[in-house]
Design a protein around this motif. Structure first.
Motif, mmCIF file in Angstrom:
data_model
loop_
_atom_site.group_PDB
_atom_site.id
_atom_site.type_symbol
_atom_site.label_atom_id
_atom_site.label_comp_id
_atom_site.label_asym_id
_atom_site.label_seq_id
_atom_site.Cartn_x
_atom_site.Cartn_y
_atom_site.Cartn_z
ATOM 1 N N ALA A 11 -14.597 24.449 -62.784
ATOM 2 C CA ALA A 11 -14.671 25.659 -61.962
ATOM 3 C C ALA A 11 -14.343 25.287 -60.521
ATOM 4 O O ALA A 11 -14.561 24.153 -60.088
ATOM 5 N N VAL A 13 -15.235 25.716 -56.694
ATOM 6 C CA VAL A 13 -16.386 26.040 -55.856
ATOM 7 C C VAL A 13 -15.941 25.941 -54.407
ATOM 8 O O VAL A 13 -15.336 24.950 -54.003
ATOM 9 N N SER A 72 -24.467 28.643 -55.441
ATOM 10 C CA SER A 72 -23.069 28.976 -55.721
ATOM 11 C C SER A 72 -22.499 28.035 -56.782
ATOM 12 O O SER A 72 -21.679 28.447 -57.606
ATOM 13 N N ALA A 76 -21.057 29.437 -60.346
ATOM 14 C CA ALA A 76 -19.678 29.142 -60.728
ATOM 15 C C ALA A 76 -19.559 28.733 -62.196
ATOM 16 O O ALA A 76 -18.533 28.979 -62.826
#
Length: 88
Positions: A11, A13, A72, A76
Motif C-alpha cells: 500500500a 502511505v 494512517s 492503508a
C-alpha cells in the motif's frame, strides 16, 4: 475475486516532511516525503515502533501527529491490519 492475502499486500502511505522528521527522530525509520510504498510486514513493524514511541513523553502536537501517522498506516492496509494492531 481481487482479494489479496495480507502477507502479500502493498500500500502507498503518505508522509509529509514533518512526519518523516518525527519518524526519524523516534527511530521508527527513514521515509521519503510523499507516497511511500510499504509491504504489510514492514507496516506492522512500523506500527509497533510508533506504539513504542507513543509511550514516551511528547508535547501534544507531536503526539497527535505520531498517532495520526500510525493510524494512517493501519487504515492503508484495511480491516486485517485493524484486527492485528487496532487503532490508537
Amino acid at each position: 475475486m481481487f482479494e489479496q492475502d495480507f502477507d502479500n499486500m502493498f500500500a502507498d502511505v503518505w508522509f509529509d516532511e514533518r512526519d518523516c522528521a518525527y519518524a526519524y527522530e523516534e527511530g521508527i525509520g527513514e521515509f521519503d516525503a510523499g507516497a511511500n510504498t510499504m509491504h504489510s510486514n514492514d507496516a506492522v513493524i512500523a506500527v509497533r515502533k510508533y506504539d513504542r514511541a507513543l509511550r514516551g513523553t511528547h508535547y501534544a502536537g507531536k503526539r497527535n501527529r505520531l498517532r495520526a501517522q500510525r493510524n494512517s498506516l493501519v487504515t492503508a492496509f484495511g480491516p486485517e491490519m485493524v484486527e492485528r494492531v487496532g487503532y490508537d
